[in-house]
Design a protein around this motif. Structure first.
Motif, PDB file in Angstrom:
ATOM      1  N   SER A 172      -3.403  -7.941   7.462  1.00 50.03           N
ATOM      2  CA  SER A 172      -2.114  -7.483   6.953  1.00 50.03           C
ATOM      3  C   SER A 172      -1.176  -8.648   6.709  1.00 50.03           C
ATOM      4  O   SER A 172      -0.478  -8.697   5.686  1.00 50.03           O
ATOM      5  CB  SER A 172      -1.489  -6.495   7.949  1.00 50.03           C
ATOM      6  OG  SER A 172      -0.209  -6.090   7.526  1.00 50.03           O
ATOM      7  N   ASP A 173      -1.148  -9.611   7.657  1.00 46.28           N
ATOM      8  CA  ASP A 173      -0.245 -10.751   7.525  1.00 46.28           C
ATOM      9  C   ASP A 173      -0.607 -11.591   6.307  1.00 46.28           C
ATOM     10  O   ASP A 173       0.273 -11.963   5.512  1.00 46.28           O
ATOM     11  CB  ASP A 173      -0.298 -11.614   8.787  1.00 46.28           C
ATOM     12  CG  ASP A 173       0.625 -12.809   8.695  1.00 46.28           C
ATOM     13  OD1 ASP A 173       1.820 -12.669   9.013  1.00 46.28           O
ATOM     14  OD2 ASP A 173       0.168 -13.904   8.279  1.00 46.28           O
ATOM     15  N   PHE A 174      -1.879 -11.906   6.101  1.00 44.01           N
ATOM     16  CA  PHE A 174      -2.275 -12.748   4.973  1.00 44.01           C
ATOM     17  C   PHE A 174      -2.156 -12.010   3.644  1.00 44.01           C
ATOM     18  O   PHE A 174      -1.815 -12.631   2.624  1.00 44.01           O
ATOM     19  CB  PHE A 174      -3.690 -13.280   5.192  1.00 44.01           C
ATOM     20  CG  PHE A 174      -3.714 -14.569   5.978  1.00 44.01           C
ATOM     21  CD1 PHE A 174      -3.722 -15.795   5.338  1.00 44.01           C
ATOM     22  CD2 PHE A 174      -3.686 -14.536   7.362  1.00 44.01           C
ATOM     23  CE1 PHE A 174      -3.712 -16.975   6.064  1.00 44.01           C
ATOM     24  CE2 PHE A 174      -3.688 -15.714   8.099  1.00 44.01           C
ATOM     25  CZ  PHE A 174      -3.696 -16.940   7.442  1.00 44.01           C
ATOM     26  N   ALA A 175      -2.409 -10.712   3.630  1.00 44.18           N
ATOM     27  CA  ALA A 175      -2.214  -9.948   2.400  1.00 44.18           C
ATOM     28  C   ALA A 175      -0.744  -9.987   1.978  1.00 44.18           C
ATOM     29  O   ALA A 175      -0.423 -10.148   0.793  1.00 44.18           O
ATOM     30  CB  ALA A 175      -2.676  -8.510   2.603  1.00 44.18           C
ATOM     31  N   GLN A 176       0.154  -9.858   2.943  1.00 48.50           N
ATOM     32  CA  GLN A 176       1.584  -9.923   2.664  1.00 48.50           C
ATOM     33  C   GLN A 176       1.975 -11.317   2.190  1.00 48.50           C
ATOM     34  O   GLN A 176       2.725 -11.478   1.222  1.00 48.50           O
ATOM     35  CB  GLN A 176       2.378  -9.555   3.924  1.00 48.50           C
ATOM     36  CG  GLN A 176       3.885  -9.683   3.810  1.00 48.50           C
ATOM     37  CD  GLN A 176       4.513  -8.550   3.027  1.00 48.50           C
ATOM     38  OE1 GLN A 176       3.876  -7.514   2.830  1.00 48.50           O
ATOM     39  NE2 GLN A 176       5.746  -8.743   2.581  1.00 48.50           N
TER      40      GLN A 176
END
Length: 433
Positions: free
Chosen positions: A58-62
């Protein structure tokens, strides 16, 4: 008024050329845009795994794909809408994939090879299914927080906390686009033959300026993100207008000045379009052999004084005569001939730069093409570090500090050698005089 009149003439000519099938226009047309399909892969090791893969994804997608405060948003903005970073798959990040390696070793080349083999087994091939590969590691024994091929298609993120800073991501993807680290020279009394290394340029995330500043004018030129009307070459002494690089107005955004086999490239940086909040003034870059990717920022040693640079041997003088909210004026003297009444209308020629295709992988290249590494766009200035790392099979790589507070990390002395050559050239010219 002369430079304003010249700007309108150029803009009108370019518009007419566009109607006849000539030069392209800004904003970018659909044909001028491209998308990098990025595949984000979490990688696990035999001796270390991601603790919370869902949160990491989730963090890297954001950080990479979000509409704001992301790699996608940054490069869409600085490229004038020409470049977008999009997910290669509907699932924006995949994995973890476990490679037969240990995190206690530092083997980025082997990590890439093993991961791509696992992806092929899943039917995912580079070029067909994705363009760029971002490898997220749960913390390996490497003294960098980020690493990237320059240029190329692979970046590595050493993320023991399961996240990364926006500056790190912007910086590494900039390397993939072909931008090496950008350094600065401070010139005593503004003389171009009396310069010394002064650290990284703070006018670009590729030199340590962070993700809140745009790319520099040489970097925009290298990527082909300046229209001919915006990128002009001085052909005679005169006074010229420079529009703010990211101010959103028409006119000259990059002004090129001849300097023997090299060139100088001028830009005016003011807050605009959500960028450059910390920048205010005219920046000057030396372009060795006309190669924009090798640009080095040059400035007077006393940065508080008005920008003025000279090259006594060639009779060149560059002086900032005024600055305003959106525009700066600079006076250029070529061959020792100051502007006269007959040069009231500045003389320039448009520059058309066509970027070459970037490599599609992070494969092996000769070691002498290794790039030096710098802080990965720290938000605050940091002190240099003497740390080094071992070259890998992916030898044209640029690395970053091991954490948010580590400074310069050198893999090889590419830009250091470049600055040394520039300084040596200056010394030779003084000797001949």
């Amino acid at each position: 008024m002369a430079c304003r009149r010249r700007t309108r003439i150029i803009a009108t000519a370019l518009a007419a050329a566009a109607l006849l099938g000539g030069a392209g226009a800004i904003p970018a047309t659909a044909e001028a845009t491209r998308s990098n399909r990025v595949l984000v892969v979490l990688v696990d090791f035999q001796d270390k795994q991601h603790i919370d893969p869902g949160t990491v994804k989730s963090d890297f997608a954001q950080r990479i794909f979000a509409p704001q405060d992301s790699v996608h948003a940054y490069y869409s903005k600085v490229s004038g809408g020409r470049l977008h970073h999009v997910p290669a798959l509907q699932e924006k990040a995949i994995g973890p994939l476990t490679v037969p390696l240990k995190a206690s070793a530092c083997e980025p080349g082997a990590i890439r090879v093993e991961t791509q083999e696992l992806l092929k087994a899943k039917g995912l091939d580079q070029g067909e299914d994705y363009d760029r590969l971002a490898l997220v590691l749960p913390g390996v024994a490497c003294r960098w927080s980020g690493l990237a091929a320059v240029p190329g298609a692979v970046s590595w993120f050493n993320s023991p906390k399961g996240s990364t800073r926006l500056g790190v991501a912007v910086h590494e993807f900039g390397h993939n686009l072909g931008h090496p680290h950008q350094n600065r020279l401070a010139c005593d009394v503004g003389e171009l033959t009396r310069c010394r290394p002064a650290g990284g340029s703070r006018s670009t995330p590729m030199g340590g300026g962070g993700p809140m500043v745009g790319l520099s004018a040489p970097e925009l030129a290298h990527s082909g993100w300046l229209a001919p009307a915006e990128h002009q070459r001085v052909t005679a002494s005169g006074t010229f207008c420079l529009e703010s690089l990211y101010g959103g107005r028409g006119g000259i955004r990059a002004l090129e000045v001849p300097l023997g086999p090299d060139r100088l490239l001028l830009e005016y940086r003011r807050p605009g379009e959500g960028l450059d909040a910390s920048l205010d003034g005219v920046n000057i870059y030396r372009i060795p052999g006309g190669q924009y990717r090798k640009a080095v920022q040059v400035s007077s040693a006393d940065t508080k004084s008005p920008a003025r640079l000279t090259d006594t041997a060639s009779g060149l003088t560059v002086a900032v005569t005024s600055t305003g909210t959106d525009r700066a004026t600079v006076q250029i003297t070529l061959d020792g001939k100051p502007p006269t009444a007959s040069t009231a209308t500045p003389s320039t020629d448009p520059v058309q730069v066509v970027p070459g295709p970037a490599p599609t992988d992070g494969g092996t290249v000769p070691p002498d093409h290794e790039e030096p590494a710098d802080t990965d766009a720290p938000e605050t200035p940091t002190s240099p570090s003497a740390a080094t790392t071992t070259p890998t099979a992916d030898s044209r790589l640029a690395a970053t500090g091991a954490d948010d507070h580590t400074g310069t990390l050198i893999i090889a002395g590419g830009s250091v050698l470049l600055m040394g050559a520039l300084l040596a050239a200056g010394a030779g010219r003084r000797s001949r005089r």
